[in-house]
Write an enzyme that holds these catalytic residues in place. Sequence first.
Site, PDB file in Angstrom:
ATOM      1  N   GLY A   1     -56.043   9.828   9.212  1.00  0.00           N
ATOM      2  CA  GLY A   1     -55.233   9.739  10.413  1.00  0.00           C
ATOM      3  C   GLY A   1     -53.886   9.089  10.173  1.00  0.00           C
ATOM      4  O   GLY A   1     -53.089   8.930  11.084  1.00  0.00           O
TER       5      GLY A   1
ATOM      6  N   ARG B   1     -38.119   2.920   3.463  1.00  0.00           N
ATOM      7  CA  ARG B   1     -37.722   4.125   4.172  1.00  0.00           C
ATOM      8  C   ARG B   1     -38.928   4.736   4.882  1.00  0.00           C
ATOM      9  O   ARG B   1     -40.028   4.800   4.332  1.00  0.00           O
ATOM     10  CB  ARG B   1     -37.168   5.134   3.176  1.00  0.00           C
TER      11      ARG B   1
ATOM     12  N   LYS C   1     -42.500  10.095  13.372  1.00  0.00           N
ATOM     13  CA  LYS C   1     -43.530  10.349  14.381  1.00  0.00           C
ATOM     14  C   LYS C   1     -44.862   9.735  13.952  1.00  0.00           C
ATOM     15  O   LYS C   1     -45.463   8.953  14.685  1.00  0.00           O
ATOM     16  CB  LYS C   1     -43.688  11.857  14.602  1.00  0.00           C
ATOM     17  N   THR C   2     -45.289  10.065  12.759  1.00  0.00           N
ATOM     18  CA  THR C   2     -46.584   9.539  12.324  1.00  0.00           C
ATOM     19  C   THR C   2     -46.483   8.045  12.000  1.00  0.00           C
ATOM     20  O   THR C   2     -47.443   7.302  12.181  1.00  0.00           O
ATOM     21  CB  THR C   2     -47.128  10.320  11.114  1.00  0.00           C
TER      22      THR C   2
ATOM     23  N   GLN D   1     -48.746   4.851  13.250  1.00  0.00           N
ATOM     24  CA  GLN D   1     -49.370   3.868  12.360  1.00  0.00           C
ATOM     25  C   GLN D   1     -49.036   2.448  12.809  1.00  0.00           C
ATOM     26  O   GLN D   1     -49.897   1.571  12.833  1.00  0.00           O
ATOM     27  CB  GLN D   1     -48.841   4.056  10.934  1.00  0.00           C
TER      28      GLN D   1
ATOM     29  N   GLU E   1     -51.167  -1.146   7.347  1.00  0.00           N
ATOM     30  CA  GLU E   1     -51.745  -2.445   7.692  1.00  0.00           C
ATOM     31  C   GLU E   1     -50.746  -3.411   8.318  1.00  0.00           C
ATOM     32  O   GLU E   1     -51.129  -4.348   9.003  1.00  0.00           O
ATOM     33  CB  GLU E   1     -52.371  -3.071   6.436  1.00  0.00           C
TER      34      GLU E   1
END
Lengths: 777, 324, 168
Positions: free
Chosen positions: A509, A668, A673-674, A678, A744
């Site tokens: 994901g 960078r 979007k992803t 996260q 993380e």
Amino acid sequence: MSIVEDARQLAQGAMQGAMAKAVALAPDSWVPGGKPDPLIARQHGHVGKPVSRLDGPLKVSGTARFAAEFSFDNMVYGALVYSTIAKGRIVEIDTGEAEAAPGVVTVMTHRNAPRLNPPPVFLSNPKAAGGDTLPVMQDDRIHWNGEPVAVVLAQTQEQADHAASLIRVRYAEETALLGFEEAKARGTRQGLFMGPPLHNEIGEAEAALAAAPVKVDATYRTPRHNHNAIELHAVTVAWQGETLRVHDASQLVAHTAWSMAQIFGIDAAQVVITSPFVGGGFGGKCMWQHHILAAAAAKVAGRPVRLVLSREGVYRIVGGRSLTEQRVALGASPDGKLKALIHTGTTAKTADNVMPEPFIMPTRSAYAAETMLLDVQTVELDMLANTFMRAPGEAVGTFALESAIDELAEALAIDPIELRMRNDPEKDPISGLPFSSHNLAEAYRAGAERFGWGARAARPGAVRDGEWLVGMGCATGTYPYYRMPGGAARITLRSDGHATIDIAAHEMGMGTATAQTQVAADRLGLELDAITFNYGDSTLPGVVLAGGSQQTASIGASVIAAHHALVKELLKTAGNDSPLAGLEPDQVASRDGGLCKLDDPARYESYASILRRAQRDTICVEASPPQPLETMHWSMHSHCAMFCEVRVNAVTGEPRVSRFLGSFDCGRILNPKTASSQFRGGIIMGLGLALMEETLFDERNGRIMNPSLADYHVPVHMDVPDIDVIWTDIADPHTPMGAHGIGEIGITGTGAAIANAIYNATGKRVRDLPITLDKLL
Amino acid sequence: MTPFGYSRAQDVADAVRRGGEAGTMYLGGGTNLVDLMRETIERPTMLVDVTGLSRDITETPDGGLRIGAAARNTALAEDRRVRTRYPVLTRAIVAGASAQIRNMATVGGNLLQRTRCGYFYDDDGSRCNKRAPGQGCDAIEGFNRNHAILGASSACVAVHPSDMCVALAALDAVVHLESSAGPRVLRFTDFHRLPGDHPQIETMLQPGELITAIELPPLPFARRSTYRKVRDRSSYAFALVSVAAAIEIENGRVGAVRIALGGVAHKPWRASKAEAALRGQPANAASFAAAAEAELADARPLKDNGFKIALAKRAIVAVLETLA
Amino acid sequence: MAITINGDAVSVPDDPRVSLLDLLREDLRLTGTKKGCNQGACGACTVLVDGERILSCLALAVQYDGRAITTIEGLGAAGALHPLQQAFIEHDGFQCGYCTPGQICSAVAMVAEARRGVPSHVTGDLDAGAITLTHDELRERMSGNLCRCGAHNGIMAAIAETFAEAAE
């Protein structure tokens, strides 16, 4: 180069101080990342574009297949029986009724389980995947409350579950060590993390603290946590001849294949682990007993097996984050310069695992304190092995450290951001290494402005809106940049100009497949639809852990290496009739579906043309990147500045987060979007950590008492406000693509930002997580 | 799950005829029973599905409402008459569980929810007098932050999990029952039991007895009623404390008043002492606080749940202030 | 009698223990409906029964004889996605994708509930007719669907955009 040979050993655990020093002092150009990745300079490619997830249509239509959704002919269903004592022996296990129950094919206990080698514990070998070293169903010993004692296989899940409930076990119970306080009283041990001790000293910190004009000194506690990925842990396994085929939910396919081979005493090539989709991992989807038990039971029964853990089963046999008790003591001069920084404490692990929650990790690089004392002590309890959970160390360590900084800021009457900036280090405070990239100040500046930090009332309890007390808080988060050894990638270039990247990486994901397709497209000078990115299969090249936020770097470096090999091979193939004739690999670059001379782009030939002339259908190369020496040459970290507004109900104490902003400095950003998702995902898990999450471990018998999603609260939609995320987008010049892994960082600093906001709202300083309403009444 | 048979009741007579058999249980929406069966806490040998029986919500001659026991929670919450005349009931229902569960769960089944005590749910790993009478209770010295502060016993400190039932307790509802012996009616507040020495017996239902309907009496002042739920998570969580209240204020003084508490006891807790303390008193903060004190005077905290006493008092006062 | 699933008649399982969820996943291989807890606590198994959202893990299949079930597979398929499915992609309303089918099915029925005027915990005026799907209404009404990856913002954005006429 001898330095590389030495590094290989180093990476395998033979840490040598002299070696690290040699790498630290080596010229940049000798070290991976010493020459910036050319992609960093490329501004108008696919990298940096908000491309929607390529696997999106599969996921939204329910056609993405997860581990429990593959089937084999003749497959049976498994159910586990768990121990109800923490320590002792099985005296009697009555399986008669279960064996006679309708549909039952096999009941496996320690009496009839195949002989297995113990699991290789994580880090004991570069490919080791085990949560601990305990033998799996090999004898009558019980090591924790919840350890599997039997596996039932039946024609249907309903039959297996029912038969499992018919198994009766009689135990001879022994006294287990379960209490954290009791264990501490018996004595603690130095915590070791990935080899070296979790201990650092600079100067005489206790003395400096005693002498400091302004100080704070407090103890912070964080409870156990569970990952609680929504997908239940599951495997669908079959022995096909001598080959073990496992459909898994995994964040380490190659590790699991190797480890399962060790356990079953077969060749690693005889184990095939595939995991095309993983329904959330967060550190929890590694190798645990269900893999081993399903494969063993399949062997006993001679039938393929599906084993889906119940939610309770996940709590019983998949470890979570351990509890911590942390002291943070800060001494400062009146102008806020840190004279002493002490961060010490204790965490619980087991005798058979290697994972002390390393809560001092963030403190090692956070502040330019004159003296430091950092230390993690451990106690060993008779419990399920704890393990990595999103930002192990940092998630809970930043709660203590950054709460303490906030307390010091108040004691000094200095704005908490200003206090942090006055102690922002220019180089790594422990190692003295230069930072590869460190723009925390910029993150704070941008974040404070956008969040409206200036409107914060410094006096706690000053803002009220009806029943609600309103407050703001901030905190720093940080997470190291890692790149583990073992990466490798294969590129297969077809004569129609399509490239396939093969690497045993993972998509849980994070958006890996999408972002890495963008990267590969730019690196090879191809369009997105000319790239196929294959992952999640242990037969592909590379030993790539989706953990430690290192997968992005590992894949990035592996594809760089493979691309380099591809260019070399293409130049060789191109021959003397090509416009590229005579060029060396370092002189060419990929563009527009072919290669060109770096400083003369017109000297170009397409991949298709090169392959056609050589009458080749494909060119296939595989390569590994150099050892990750860069992390010994630079101090490499991601950073973030977290801003939170909370509302605490004055009547009921209910704390709710009303606004949140994360301002990130993580190199960078490959796909905004992803990446946004996260970041938000980490923050939301941090919101859970701050306000509601706690695994209840009953110290009387070692049993986890809230093994369900009804009783272990994770945030629901109503708990989650709109979360603003921004980033510096300043490339790290020493990493592939200039990027950092970002899985993380979002959970770091979040707990403290919320706790600090709650203090600002109410004047109540809560140092024990979670901050539930009873602590605010 | 232990194997069982399944059949659908054709009508009430058919249901109670079959419901009297040993090992038979009635099945409503299944939102609690199916879960308990999967945990092997409930092991019926036969399920009689009663979701096909009356789900009508009808006016009673005296101006109240009669709710068929098979009505879904959502249907009750969205009923125009309920929203207007008994807003506390709508508010309580929509504060509970999730929309999906409210769509499945029946009104009758809601009354029969069993406690969410973790030790009760831990079928083979913990002691529970409710599950295995006489076994002992691991909650009394264990994790009991969610447990009872009122009406508990040395055998059981569990709480009833329902939100809807708290409103029904406040509204003087009555429960219509049917068995092979014929129909009978119970006051809602008499339907659930305190644990005493027999926490396994949670209601006054006789074996095989079926809940057929809930009746709400006409209660004009209940138009001014509401429900407040305090919980750790902002949604989809059981109550730590909840308050259902309706109040009538005449010339600044409290007339009729109904208060019930959730999350504090083995049954939906009708706050009779608070009501008595309030009647005729000035409708102000001091009276509300005194009433809350009166109700919680007998509260007994456990290791982890002492905060509920102060929380319940604050919540009572806040709800009454909202309504006043 | 039979259960209608995405328009196809399916016979009721012989074993009454079989949940609607396991009927879908194991017998019919309609694995778009997910098992996240099997105890009614996560919402991943949400399906529509005659248009209403329920949890298929707590539903004994035998109870749904004669009813019409719609699963994520019946809502839209890759290549012919439901507008909400498309919006989930655009707004990144998921990461791992495991809770996603449940979120989508839930949202479709949620909007129908709001149009019908079903109140929620955050509805101010119970006497008001239509429900305006404010941000709070959306969040409350979707709270029965857990997401551990933290895609909550994207999910809300996707729903709000798709059902803009019902949303604020």
